[in-house]
Structures are given as structure tokens and as C-alpha cells.
Design a protein around this motif. Structure first.
Motif, short mmCIF file in Angstrom:
data_model
loop_
_atom_site.label_atom_id
_atom_site.label_comp_id
_atom_site.label_asym_id
_atom_site.label_seq_id
_atom_site.Cartn_x
_atom_site.Cartn_y
_atom_site.Cartn_z
N ILE A 144 0.84 -1.26 -0.05
CA ILE A 144 0.15 -0.06 0.00
C ILE A 144 0.72 1.17 -0.08
O ILE A 144 0.61 2.13 -0.80
N LEU A 145 1.96 1.10 0.86
CA LEU A 145 2.69 2.50 0.96
C LEU A 145 3.55 3.03 -0.31
O LEU A 145 3.66 4.38 -0.37
N PRO A 146 3.80 2.03 -1.23
CA PRO A 146 4.44 2.56 -2.53
C PRO A 146 3.59 3.82 -3.09
O PRO A 146 4.30 4.58 -3.76
N GLN A 147 2.32 3.81 -2.93
CA GLN A 147 1.29 4.98 -3.74
C GLN A 147 1.99 6.45 -3.11
O GLN A 147 1.59 7.16 -3.63
N PHE A 148 2.39 6.08 -1.80
CA PHE A 148 2.81 7.43 -1.07
C PHE A 148 4.19 7.56 -1.12
O PHE A 148 4.82 8.29 -0.35
N GLU A 149 4.89 6.80 -1.98
CA GLU A 149 6.54 6.86 -1.93
C GLU A 149 7.01 8.19 -2.06
O GLU A 149 7.94 8.64 -1.18
N GLN A 150 6.57 8.94 -3.01
CA GLN A 150 6.99 10.53 -3.23
C GLN A 150 7.04 11.36 -2.11
O GLN A 150 7.75 12.11 -1.81
N GLU A 151 5.52 11.22 -1.64
CA GLU A 151 5.47 12.06 -0.37
C GLU A 151 6.29 11.73 0.63
O GLU A 151 6.65 12.59 1.35
N LEU A 152 6.47 10.56 1.05
CA LEU A 152 7.48 10.04 2.12
C LEU A 152 8.89 10.28 1.76
O LEU A 152 9.51 10.87 2.68
N ALA A 153 9.29 10.24 0.73
CA ALA A 153 10.52 10.67 0.32
C ALA A 153 10.70 12.22 0.86
O ALA A 153 11.72 12.60 1.17
N GLY A 154 9.81 12.98 0.31
CA GLY A 154 10.05 14.44 0.26
C GLY A 154 9.80 14.70 1.95
O GLY A 154 10.61 15.57 2.57
N ARG A 155 9.02 13.96 2.76
CA ARG A 155 8.97 14.20 4.05
C ARG A 155 10.10 13.98 5.00
O ARG A 155 10.54 14.47 6.05
N LEU A 156 10.76 12.75 4.42
CA LEU A 156 11.73 12.13 5.11
C LEU A 156 13.27 12.30 4.65
O LEU A 156 14.05 11.84 5.40
N ALA A 157 13.55 13.27 3.83
CA ALA A 157 14.57 13.65 3.12
C ALA A 157 15.62 14.08 4.29
O ALA A 157 15.39 14.90 5.15
N GLY A 158 16.65 13.25 4.46
CA GLY A 158 17.67 13.52 5.56
C GLY A 158 17.55 12.96 6.79
O GLY A 158 18.13 13.23 7.77
N LYS A 159 16.26 12.56 7.28
CA LYS A 159 15.88 12.24 8.53
C LYS A 159 16.02 10.49 8.77
O LYS A 159 16.12 10.10 9.90
N MET A 160 16.44 10.03 7.81
CA MET A 160 16.61 8.47 8.01
C MET A 160 18.00 8.00 7.37
O MET A 160 18.13 7.76 5.84
N THR A 161 19.01 7.94 7.93
CA THR A 161 20.39 7.83 7.51
C THR A 161 21.08 6.70 8.00
O THR A 161 22.34 6.20 7.56
N GLN A 162 20.47 6.13 8.80
CA GLN A 162 21.01 4.60 9.34
C GLN A 162 21.06 3.36 8.61
O GLN A 162 20.36 3.45 7.51
N ARG A 163 22.12 2.48 8.86
CA ARG A 163 22.07 1.26 7.94
C ARG A 163 21.26 0.39 8.75
O ARG A 163 21.58 0.26 10.08
N VAL A 164 20.56 -0.33 8.15
CA VAL A 164 19.57 -1.53 8.59
C VAL A 164 20.03 -2.69 7.83
O VAL A 164 20.10 -2.78 6.72
N ALA A 165 19.87 -3.91 8.47
CA ALA A 165 19.92 -5.19 7.79
C ALA A 165 18.44 -5.65 7.66
O ALA A 165 17.61 -5.77 8.58
#
Length: 409
Positions: free
Chosen positions: A284-305
Motif C-alpha cells: 500500500i505505501l508505495p503509492q505514497f512513496e514520493q510524499e514520504l521521500a519528501g517528508r523524510l529527506a535527511g531524516k533516515m540515514t542509518q544502516r539496517v539489515a
């Protein structure tokens, strides 16, 4: 594969289904290369091809033994073999049929029967499981290691959004997840609220039925499905766009309601509609992908497995969606070696087959930790709890990372 089913099952729906599945198998053995239990044990009968032979013999009239039962019960039902199979053998459905037939002919020991009864009666009932989990968390420091592994530390869920939105979707709360990790659904509701979508939990919806179904109580599982359909149906008629699954184990089960109730004259059509509406969170969330990318730019920089649960990558055949969403938001997502293999949780498997389960967990964690990631993320409560029991690194649902970032933004 040629078949000659015995009279007791030949003219039944399950018999017809099993016969069609068996006839697709061409004995190629590709499945053994990706079967976790075959990797550990090296026994042909602990791989899909061997188990298919055992089931075929039983359905053709050979009397099963405790050894037959053991080899079938050792199967994780991870369905990795289905992903590998070039012939499209629906092994997961076949092994469920085979186990049920064998369980009707081979009696479990008293201790095993008690354990299985406790699991299928306690876990699906929130009103029993939640206080039991709360008590376990209260006395967690005093618990023996094996029991402590099953009891995650108490977690606060935070606030649940109350705003009404024009777009509405249903959310399956589940049976064990609200007690073990209440923040997962609350975080999901907050993320959707930020995207102007209201998530609704139907109070009378409960366990998806997977626990009882995989413990061979198929009719009780169908009752679970009927109860959920009744709980959701008024909201479906009122325009709910989807039924959101935050646990991939529940998702693969609910997506099978159409098949599960295909012979039910009252519920068949409703079950088919529920199957159509059911979506994993990552669908479901891919339809909001661009909106999320704009809101979260620079906020999620960690490395996850990223550990993709078997119920997501093999059961629902969903791959790449979570990684894409997190990468768009800036997360360094690492897939570990052998990412296709099961972590060993597999619902109640870690209780019923602990030795194999923990061997698979340790193998999986070694690969996940080798990525150098700060955090391990997954998409199923069973995998999260099982992996967390073997590592000091935080193991979280991936939607919690998105929620954290949106709140900080």
C-alpha cells in the motif's frame, strides 16, 4: 508424478487438490537446495521432495508412522521450495493436507498433545494471552532463558491517532502482536494518519486462523476466518479501501480465505472479496512513496539489515518493496547472505522444534550481523521476537523506523 489415491480421500476436495499438486512434481530436486531443514539435516525425508513422497504414500493408503509425522512436522512451511520450484508445485497446501491426514491416524504423545492444545487455545485468544504476556514481562528477569526468549520486554505503543479522514482502511490487530509489540500497529496508524488515511480496527476481529490451521485444526481456523469476515464486512460495505496487514504471517493466511472457504455457501463470495482487499503494508505505501521521500529527506540515514519473512517473500511472493521504500527515504538497506532462508520462527515452530529453530536463528543472525547494520528490521512479529532473543542489536518492524522519522520531522 503418477498417483493412485486411496478411497478415503479420492473423491474429496482435498483429495482432488492434493492429486493435482502431486502430479505437477517432476522429482527434479531443485527444492532441496533451498530447504532450511534439508540444509541442516541432510536427510532426503527432511526436504520437500522426500516429504512429497511421504504424503503421496499416505494418500495412496500406506499407514503413516510416528516417523512420517516427525518428518512432516519438521517442515517450517516456509514455502521457499515454492519459490524455487520450476513446475509450480503448491507444496504449502500439500503439506497442510498431509499433516492433517497423518495427525488423524498417528496419535501424538501426551506431552506433545498437551503442548499443541495449549498453543492453539491460548495464543489466538487475546483475553487470555495478553494478561499472560503482561505477567511474563513483569517477572521477565526471573524467567529461565528458554522462557525469557519468548517474552519480549514491555513496550509502550504511544498514541493512536483519532482524526477522521475521507480515505479509510481496515487494520488487523492480530492476536499476539498487540501484547508482544503494541507499537507496530500504533506506528502504522500514525504513518497512515500523516498520509491522510484513517485505519480502523474492527473490535470483533481476532486471530487470522493461521495458528490453528497449521496445528491441523482446520475447522477451527475456518471459524476464525468467518468471525473476521463478519467483523470486517460492514466496513467493506461502507467503502473501506483495503485490509492492511502489518504481520506477513497473518497476511498470507487472510489472503487464503477465498480458498479456505471456497465450499462454504454462505461465506465463499465474501471470503473471495476479503482476499482481494487484503494487502501487506508494503503493497500500500508505495503509492505514497514520493510524499514520504519528501517528508523524510535527511531524516533516515542509518544502516539496517532487512530480514524478509518467508511469509512475505515466499508465501505472498512480495520482494523488493520494503527495501525500495526505505531506500527512497534515505536508509542504507542491507540484504544479508542467505536472505531467502527461514530464521526458524515459523509461528509455533520455535516451541515445537526448538533445536532446529534456534540453529536456524543463529545462522540467520550471523549473516545479519555480518552486514554491519545498526538495526535489524523485519515485517512479522514472530521473526522479530525470535531474532531479538539471540542478539543485543535492536530488531524492529520496518514501519517503526518510518514512524520515528515522521515524528521527528
Amino acid at each position: 508424478m503418477q498417483t493412485n489415491l486411496a478411497d478415503f480421500i479420492k473423491d474429496t476436495r482435498e483429495g482432488s487438490e492434493a492429486d493435482a499438486i502431486l502430479r505437477k512434481c517432476v522429482h527434479c530436486g531443485f527444492c532441496t537446495a533451498t530447504c532450511p531443514t534439508y540444509q541442516l539435516l541432510g536427510d532426503e525425508l527432511d526436504g520437500p521432495r522426500g516429504r512429497i513422497y511421504l504424503i503421496k504414500q499416505v494418500l495412496e493408503g500406506k499407514e503413516p508412522t510416528a516417523k512420517t509425522q516427525l518428518h512432516l512436522d519438521r517442515c517450517l512451511t516456509c514455502r521457499n521450495c515454492e519459490t524455487t520450484c520450476p513446475s509450480g508445485v503448491q507444496y504449502g497446501r500439500l503439506v497442510d493436507i498431509g499433516r492433517k491426514v497423518v495427525s488423524e491416524r498417528v496419535e501424538y504423545t501426551f506431552g506433545e498433545k498437551l503442548k499443541r492444545t495449549a498453543l492453539k487455545e491460548l495464543l489466538p485468544r487475546k483475553w487470555l494471552f495478553a494478561p499472560a504476556m503482561k505477567t511474563g514481562q513483569l517477572f521477565r528477569p526471573l524467567l529461565p532463558k528458554k522462557l525469557k526468549d519468548k517474552v519480549p520486554r514491555a513496550q509502550h505503543a504511544g498514541t493512536w491517532p483519532t482524526a477522521a479522514h475521507a480515505r479509510r482502511m481496515l487494520l488487523l490487530d492480530g492476536c499476539v502482536q498487540p501484547a508482544m509489540s503494541p507499537n507496530i500497529n500504533a506506528a502504522t496508524a500514525r504513518v497512515f494518519d500523516a498520509l491522510d488515511v484513517q485505519l480502523i480496527v474492527a473490535p470483533k476481529a481476532g486471530c487470522c486462523g493461521a495458528i490453528r490451521y497449521h496445528l491441523n485444526d482446520h475447522e477451527a481456523a475456518r471459524d476464525d476466518a468467518r468471525r473476521n469476515i463478519d467483523a470486517w464486512w460492514p466496513h467493506v460495505e461502507d467503502g473501506a479501501e483495503a485490509i492492511v496487514m502489518t504481520a506477513s504471517g497473518c497476511g498470507v493466511m487472510v489472503k487464503d480465505y477465498g480458498h479456505l472457504l471456497i465450499d462454504d455457501p454462505v461465506y465463499a463470495e465474501k471470503a473471495r472479496r476479503i482476499t482481494e482487499l487484503t494487502k501487506d503494508l508494503s503493497e500500500i505505501l508505495p503509492q505514497f512513496e514520493q510524499e514520504l521521500a519528501g517528508r523524510l529527506a535527511g531524516k533516515m540515514t542509518q544502516r539496517v539489515a532487512w530480514h524478509p519473512p518467508c511469509t512475505l517473500q515466499h508465501g505472498q511472493q512480495i520482494r523488493g518493496k520494503v527495501e525500495q521504500l526505505l531506500r527512497v527515504a534515505g536508509v542504507d538497506v542491507q540484504l544479508c547472505a542467505e536472505s531467502h532462508l527461514c530464521c526458524g520462527s515459523a509461528g509455533t515452530y520455535s516451541v515445537l522444534q526448538p533445536e532446529l529453530s534456534y540453529s536456524l536463528r543463529d545462522r540467520k543472525l550471523a549473516n545479519l550481523e555480518a552486514t554491519g547494520a545498526e538495526t535489524i528490521v523485519s515485517a512479522n512479529i514472530g521473526c522479530i521476537t525470535h531474532l531479538q532473543s539471540g542478539t543485543d542489536k535492536p530488531v524492529r518492524h520496518w514501519i517503526e523506523l518510518v514512524d520515528d522519522a515522521l515524528r521527528s520531522a
